[in-house]
Write a protein that holds these residues in place. Structure first.
Motif, short mmCIF file in Angstrom:
data_model
loop_
_atom_site.label_atom_id
_atom_site.label_comp_id
_atom_site.label_asym_id
_atom_site.label_seq_id
_atom_site.Cartn_x
_atom_site.Cartn_y
_atom_site.Cartn_z
N GLU A 56 -9.64 -1.05 -8.55
CA GLU A 56 -8.83 -0.77 -7.36
C GLU A 56 -8.40 -2.06 -6.67
O GLU A 56 -7.27 -2.19 -6.20
CB GLU A 56 -9.60 0.12 -6.39
N ALA A 57 -9.32 -3.03 -6.63
CA ALA A 57 -8.99 -4.32 -6.01
C ALA A 57 -7.89 -5.03 -6.79
O ALA A 57 -7.08 -5.77 -6.20
CB ALA A 57 -10.24 -5.20 -5.93
N ALA A 58 -7.84 -4.81 -8.09
CA ALA A 58 -6.76 -5.42 -8.88
C ALA A 58 -5.40 -4.88 -8.47
O ALA A 58 -4.40 -5.60 -8.46
CB ALA A 58 -7.01 -5.15 -10.37
N VAL A 59 -5.36 -3.60 -8.08
CA VAL A 59 -4.11 -3.03 -7.56
C VAL A 59 -3.76 -3.69 -6.23
O VAL A 59 -2.59 -4.04 -5.98
CB VAL A 59 -4.24 -1.50 -7.38
N VAL A 60 -4.76 -3.89 -5.37
CA VAL A 60 -4.52 -4.57 -4.09
C VAL A 60 -3.95 -5.96 -4.34
O VAL A 60 -2.98 -6.38 -3.69
CB VAL A 60 -5.81 -4.66 -3.26
N ALA A 61 -4.54 -6.67 -5.29
CA ALA A 61 -4.07 -8.02 -5.60
C ALA A 61 -2.62 -8.01 -6.07
O ALA A 61 -1.82 -8.87 -5.68
CB ALA A 61 -4.98 -8.64 -6.66
N ASP A 62 -2.27 -7.03 -6.89
CA ASP A 62 -0.89 -6.93 -7.37
C ASP A 62 0.08 -6.56 -6.25
O ASP A 62 1.22 -7.02 -6.22
CB ASP A 62 -0.79 -5.89 -8.49
N GLU A 63 -0.37 -5.71 -5.34
CA GLU A 63 0.50 -5.24 -4.26
C GLU A 63 0.69 -6.28 -3.16
O GLU A 63 1.80 -6.43 -2.62
CB GLU A 63 -0.06 -3.96 -3.64
N LEU A 64 -0.38 -6.99 -2.80
CA LEU A 64 -0.34 -7.89 -1.64
C LEU A 64 -0.35 -9.36 -2.00
O LEU A 64 0.00 -10.20 -1.17
CB LEU A 64 -1.51 -7.59 -0.70
N GLY A 65 -0.78 -9.68 -3.21
CA GLY A 65 -0.84 -11.08 -3.63
C GLY A 65 0.56 -11.66 -3.79
O GLY A 65 1.50 -10.97 -4.14
N GLY A 66 0.68 -12.96 -3.51
CA GLY A 66 1.97 -13.61 -3.66
C GLY A 66 2.99 -13.16 -2.65
O GLY A 66 4.21 -13.25 -2.88
#
Length: 249
Positions: A56-66
């Motif tokens: 789930e955190a990987a989704v957060v990283a993709d959504e909010l990262g960068g």
């Protein structure tokens, strides 16, 4: 020493309790891309995930990262559920999302410097109806953890100098943003000692989540503005607060 302050406000986008997972992939990326023209920072007030898993955190990283603006977050109780909070923190920070816990950061904005002191916080309740450090070891442990959580926020503010200073927590520092939640669960939604810290340090704004059925706007005992940005409360991808040094959002 803070930066020279302009006549413009610092624009703070904030949201909490996004509870992202694979079923919500793609929900936030489009609105995050729009932030460059709308805000100077995005604050995320915990519960980034549904069950605190690394996937789930990987989704957060993709959504909010960068993101086009700095993203600063604290974790919430959901993010601790699977015991992977350390891995979640590492993954998010690797994606450029700064995760605070009893720590702080200072960001430069066109309108001045923004200091963010962050801590998850914990339950305890509010003055006159809170847990006490008495009785069974389990009760004392619960109470002491709530006390330590506020000490962590105070530690984050130690030495923090900026033109605008914000407290970022998951648990509520006041009960005025809990109206709408059953009164019986208020002790599990916030901690009056967090509010004491906000007043003691003279923070310009406090931002929290956790109370899904609460109220957006509240005040500390000394009149410091508090905002409950849980997504079910603000009913938007984020809310933007404009804060002038010494002003009110």
């Amino acid at each position: 020493m803070g930066a020279t302050v302009s006549a413009d406000p610092i624009r703070i986008a904030a949201v909490g309790d996004v509870h992202l997972g694979e079923d919500l992939r793609g929900r936030y990326r489009p609105v995050v891309e729009e932030l460059a023209d709308r805000a100077d920072v995005l604050l995320v007030a915990g519960d980034l995930t549904q069950h605190g898993t690394v996937d789930e955190a990987a989704v957060v990283a993709d959504e909010l990262g960068g993101a086009p603006v700095p993203v600063v977050a604290v974790l919430g109780n959901h993010d601790y559920h699977s015991g992977a909070e350390g891995s979640i923190t590492w993954l998010l920070e690797d994606a450029g999302i700064q995760v605070l816990e009893a720590s702080a950061t200072v960001l430069d904005t066109p309108a001045g410097t923004l200091g963010i002191a962050g801590a998850k916080g914990f339950c305890l309740g509010f003055s006159g109806r809170c847990a006490s450090d008495f009785g069974e070891p389990e009760m004392r442990a619960f109470t002491r953890h709530g006390i330590r959580s506020a000490e962590g926020l105070r530690q984050a503010f130690d030495g923090l100098e900026a033109d605008v200073r914000v407290a970022l927590t998951h648990f509520a520092p006041v009960d005025s943003t809990l109206h709408g939640e059953p009164v019986e669960i208020w002790p599990f939604l916030g901690n009056y000692l967090l509010g004491d810290v906000v007043d003691d340090v003279g923070a310009d704004l406090a931002v929290h989540g956790h109370a899904h059925a609460g109220t957006e706007k509240g005040l500390t005992a000394d009149g410091r503005p508090v905002r409950n940005v849980a997504q079910p409360v603000i009913r938007a991808a984020y809310r933007i607060y404009e804060v002038f040094p010494g002003g009110t959002p």
